[in-house]
Design a protein around this motif. Structure first.
Motif, PDB file in Angstrom:
ATOM      1  N   TRP A 157      -6.100  -0.410  -6.836  1.00  0.00           N
ATOM      2  CA  TRP A 157      -5.550   0.104  -8.096  1.00  0.00           C
ATOM      3  C   TRP A 157      -4.173  -0.481  -8.378  1.00  0.00           C
ATOM      4  O   TRP A 157      -3.871  -0.878  -9.508  1.00  0.00           O
ATOM      5  N   GLU A 158      -3.337  -0.572  -7.343  1.00  0.00           N
ATOM      6  CA  GLU A 158      -1.990  -1.109  -7.518  1.00  0.00           C
ATOM      7  C   GLU A 158      -2.037  -2.570  -7.945  1.00  0.00           C
ATOM      8  O   GLU A 158      -1.266  -3.008  -8.802  1.00  0.00           O
ATOM      9  N   ALA A 196       0.595   5.888  -7.342  1.00  0.00           N
ATOM     10  CA  ALA A 196      -0.631   6.586  -7.728  1.00  0.00           C
ATOM     11  C   ALA A 196      -0.394   8.083  -7.841  1.00  0.00           C
ATOM     12  O   ALA A 196      -0.831   8.729  -8.810  1.00  0.00           O
ATOM     13  N   ALA A 222       2.019   1.797  -3.341  1.00  0.00           N
ATOM     14  CA  ALA A 222       0.861   2.143  -4.170  1.00  0.00           C
ATOM     15  C   ALA A 222       0.544   3.631  -4.073  1.00  0.00           C
ATOM     16  O   ALA A 222       0.206   4.270  -5.082  1.00  0.00           O
ATOM     17  N   PHE A 223       0.646   4.204  -2.878  1.00  0.00           N
ATOM     18  CA  PHE A 223       0.410   5.646  -2.740  1.00  0.00           C
ATOM     19  C   PHE A 223       1.395   6.436  -3.599  1.00  0.00           C
ATOM     20  O   PHE A 223       1.001   7.387  -4.296  1.00  0.00           O
ATOM     21  N   GLY A 262      -5.527   6.410 -13.628  1.00  0.00           N
ATOM     22  CA  GLY A 262      -4.306   7.079 -13.192  1.00  0.00           C
ATOM     23  C   GLY A 262      -3.807   8.111 -14.170  1.00  0.00           C
ATOM     24  O   GLY A 262      -2.758   8.694 -13.959  1.00  0.00           O
ATOM     25  N   THR A 282       0.822  -1.209   0.000  1.00  0.00           N
ATOM     26  CA  THR A 282       0.000   0.000   0.000  1.00  0.00           C
ATOM     27  C   THR A 282       0.858   1.262   0.000  1.00  0.00           C
ATOM     28  O   THR A 282       0.527   2.238  -0.680  1.00  0.00           O
ATOM     29  N   LEU A 300      -6.877  10.150  -2.425  1.00  0.00           N
ATOM     30  CA  LEU A 300      -6.294   8.810  -2.466  1.00  0.00           C
ATOM     31  C   LEU A 300      -6.419   8.188  -1.085  1.00  0.00           C
ATOM     32  O   LEU A 300      -5.954   8.774  -0.099  1.00  0.00           O
ATOM     33  N   GLN A 322      -8.278   2.077  -1.602  1.00  0.00           N
ATOM     34  CA  GLN A 322      -8.445   2.434  -3.017  1.00  0.00           C
ATOM     35  C   GLN A 322      -7.147   2.264  -3.796  1.00  0.00           C
ATOM     36  O   GLN A 322      -7.113   1.615  -4.847  1.00  0.00           O
ATOM     37  N   VAL A 323      -6.034   2.825  -3.267  1.00  0.00           N
ATOM     38  CA  VAL A 323      -4.773   2.715  -4.017  1.00  0.00           C
ATOM     39  C   VAL A 323      -4.265   1.279  -4.020  1.00  0.00           C
ATOM     40  O   VAL A 323      -3.588   0.856  -4.964  1.00  0.00           O
ATOM     41  N   LEU A 382      -8.554   8.362  -9.456  1.00  0.00           N
ATOM     42  CA  LEU A 382      -7.509   7.387  -9.759  1.00  0.00           C
ATOM     43  C   LEU A 382      -8.009   6.249 -10.615  1.00  0.00           C
ATOM     44  O   LEU A 382      -7.397   5.921 -11.648  1.00  0.00           O
TER      45      LEU A 382
END
Length: 241
Positions: free
Chosen positions: A216-217, A112, A108-109, A239, A105, A208, A212-213, A234
């Motif tokens: 997405w990741e 993103a 991922a932040f 993205g 995570t 974000l 969520q991220v 995102l």
């Protein structure tokens, strides 16, 4: 069926993942398996929670789902290792998962924010102040300037998971900053997926959040270049702004 596997610590807001699967609305499966440790937001406990042994156990639990990628769904249990340590952590997770693409995570932040072209952010963290500072430092190593970082000083993930939606919204809205390109909410123990679009409308900027991220990741590293409504800028843009 594309499948993303998530190693999630203990129990708090893991129901964000089946919610995300429903919101994606396609054939992508999001599978969660749990590892266990203390849920205290303190550095020694977080280092133990994200240890190679625990993540290897999580990868073994995910194997039955035959995932295409795996993600360590924990922010504090990844950034607490620092920039280089977080990279080593996901390399170990990938190895434990048989060479699958892997991430966390915290990474991922950063990915993103970089993908959206964000230069400055505000952080609305549930953590104690010393842990929130480590997250801000981690973002800085990723080239993202933190113009404001608030810490709600909540000691455990269980407490965060029990926050009502209106309190999550208040935390977010009250800790935005006019100089921030986006607001970041960095705790996978906090239920946020159903709130992201509303928060973006209120703030007029991307928001974000940890779960969520993380979703997405997982999609990104699995090579699933798709766009989705209902989960913020995102995922709506993939993205790309």
């Amino acid at each position: 069926m594309p499948t993303i596997g998530f190693v999630y610590p203990d129990h708090a807001a893991e129901d964000d993942y089946p919610l995300a699967e429903r919101m994606l609305g396609d054939d992508t499966a999001l599978r969660v398996e749990h590892i266990y440790g203390t849920d205290l937001h303190a550095v020694p406990e977080l280092l133990d929670l994200g240890s190679p042994t625990r993540l290897s156990d999580g990868a073994a639990l995910l194997a039955k789902h035959a995932p295409d990628a795996v993600v360590w769904a924990c922010t504090s249990g990844s950034f607490v290792y620092g920039w280089d340590g977080a990279a080593e952590q996901v390399a170990g997770l990938s190895e434990a998962a048989g060479g699958l693409p892997a991430s966390s995570t915290s990474l991922a932040f950063v990915h993103a924010a970089q993908t959206l072209g964000l230069r400055t952010v505000a952080v609305a963290a549930s953590y104690p102040g010393d842990v929130a500072k480590l997250f801000a430092d981690f973002l800085g190593r990723g080239g993202i300037e933190v113009v404001s970082a608030a810490a709600a000083d909540i000691d455990t993930a269980a407490e965060v998971g029990n926050l009502p939606a209106e309190q999550v919204v208040d935390l977010a809205v009250s800790h935005d900053h006019p100089d921030a390109d986006a607001l970041l909410i960095p705790d996978t123990a906090m239920r946020t997926l159903a709130l992201v679009d509303d928060l973006e409308r209120r703030l007029g900027k991307p928001v974000l959040t940890a779960n969520q991220v993380t979703v997405w990741e997982g999609l990104r590293i699995a090579g699933l270049a798709r766009t989705y409504d209902g989960l913020g800028t995102l995922l709506r843009t993939g993205g790309r702004r």
